[in-house]
Scaffold this active site. Structure first.
Site, mmCIF file in Angstrom:
data_model
loop_
_atom_site.group_PDB
_atom_site.id
_atom_site.type_symbol
_atom_site.label_atom_id
_atom_site.label_comp_id
_atom_site.label_asym_id
_atom_site.label_seq_id
_atom_site.Cartn_x
_atom_site.Cartn_y
_atom_site.Cartn_z
ATOM 1 N N THR A 175 26.105 -0.858 -2.028
ATOM 2 C CA THR A 175 25.075 -0.526 -2.996
ATOM 3 C C THR A 175 24.475 -1.855 -3.424
ATOM 4 O OG1 THR A 175 26.521 1.204 -3.852
ATOM 5 C CG2 THR A 175 24.763 0.510 -5.313
ATOM 6 N N ARG A 203 24.872 14.844 -0.399
ATOM 7 C CA ARG A 203 25.912 14.147 -1.168
ATOM 8 C C ARG A 203 25.264 13.146 -2.139
ATOM 9 N NH1 ARG A 203 27.363 8.469 -1.783
ATOM 10 N NH2 ARG A 203 29.589 8.353 -2.128
ATOM 11 N N VAL A 204 25.764 13.100 -3.354
ATOM 12 C CA VAL A 204 25.270 12.141 -4.342
ATOM 13 C C VAL A 204 26.452 11.295 -4.802
ATOM 14 C CG1 VAL A 204 24.200 11.849 -6.597
ATOM 15 C CG2 VAL A 204 23.435 13.695 -5.085
ATOM 16 N N GLY A 205 26.276 9.985 -4.786
ATOM 17 C CA GLY A 205 27.367 9.083 -5.156
ATOM 18 C C GLY A 205 27.262 8.583 -6.581
ATOM 19 N N THR A 225 29.815 -1.083 -7.790
ATOM 20 C CA THR A 225 29.598 -0.849 -6.358
ATOM 21 C C THR A 225 30.937 -0.515 -5.713
ATOM 22 O OG1 THR A 225 29.063 -1.938 -4.250
ATOM 23 C CG2 THR A 225 29.643 -3.381 -6.065
#
Ligand code: GLY
Length: 293
Positions: A175, A203-205, A225
């Site tokens: 990230t 998908r969402v992180g 991150t």
């Protein structure tokens, strides 16, 4: 307190790529010099990293498991509690700018098709963030999975792959992020990512999860991150922020953040507090800093 900014290119990214975060920090510092505030500074810095194909955000983002789609998450937050985010957005050059635009709407987070449609409405042009590297990562990851040679945190995917028919995962996750202080009590955090390597469509992180990937308030700003699913469970950014609010020095609070997750989970934390910056990680983390005099 003097204004400053801290940037990172993602835990697991090569230290030798630190010229990228350094350039980003300088761009953010220029925004601070212009009096544009911590929020704009963190966004400008993030845009530089989104344009750098070495990092998993914007151009350079990883593919989802279908091997052709890139979905990105990004978020911003400042000390006043203003927040904006996009999740699983497609085909924009700077997801972080779209997240900033969401902040001006009645909403906090826009996802998927709606996020992309909002971006077009707001004037963000269609942009293809695919790079050759995305394909390379996919191919390498497939080889590793075939060999059963994945990191501990991806082990559940070996079994899941048997059940999920369309599955072509690479192994990578990082990230980009920035935290900034304007020297007048203003703080902001920004995050942007192409997501995790082992990632289903939709998908969402953590990078679009407030409290997990970032948090900001009068006590400072925090960005994280690492592997999103773990960072979300650990609510890492808010935990680090809460320590800063209780008076823990910023560097110490970042180091304490690392203890929130099992040590084998890659994790990096950057923060801006009234006492200065904090940077901690349990793996390589190229960072950049700029302090205004
Ligand atoms: N930290 C990036 C992600 O897991 O989406």
């Amino acid at each position: 307190m003097k204004p400053f900014i801290v940037t990172h290119g993602g835990v697991g990214a090569k230290e030798e790529w630190k010229d990228g975060p350094a350039e980003a920090a300088e761009a953010g510092a220029q925004a601070l010099r212009e009096g544009r505030g911590a929020l704009e500074a963190s966004v400008r810095a993030s845009e530089i990293l989104e344009d750098d194909p070495r990092f998993n955000a914007g151009t350079g983002s990883r593919f989802c498991i279908d091997g052709r789609t890139i979905e990105m998450d990004a978020s911003v937050m400042d000390e006043q509690g203003r927040m904006g985010a996009v999740a699983a957005i497609r085909r924009v050059r700077h997801p972080i700018r779209v997240a900033l635009a969401v902040l001006e709407t009645p909403h906090v987070l826009l996802a998927g098709e709606g996020a992309t449609a909002f971006a077009r409405w707001a004037g963000f042009e269609d942009y293809d963030p695919v790079t050759d590297k995305a394909t390379e990562f996919l191919e390498k990851g497939l080889e590793k999975l075939e060999a059963g040679n994945v990191r501990p945190y991806y082990q559940p995917w070996i079994e899941f792959r048997e059940r999920y028919p369309v599955f072509d995962p690479p192994e990578a996750c990082d990230t980009i992020g920035a935290v900034a202080a304007d020297g007048k009590g203003g703080f902001a955090a920004a995050n942007s990512t192409g997501g995790s390597a082992l990632m289903l469509l939709g998908r969402v992180g953590d990078s679009a999860h407030f409290g997990a990937g970032l948090w900001a308030g009068p006590a400072g700003a925090v960005a994280t991150t690492g592997i999103g699913e773990y960072i979300i469970r650990g609510l890492v950014a808010k935990e680090v922020y809460d320590r800063m609010e209780r008076g823990t020095p910023t560097q110490e609070a970042c180091e304490a953040g690392l203890t929130l997750l099992p040590p084998e989970i890659p994790l990096g934390v950057i923060a801006a507090g009234p006492d200065g910056r904090g940077i901690a990680s349990n793996g390589s983390l190229p960072t950049g800093t700029a302090d205004l005099s």
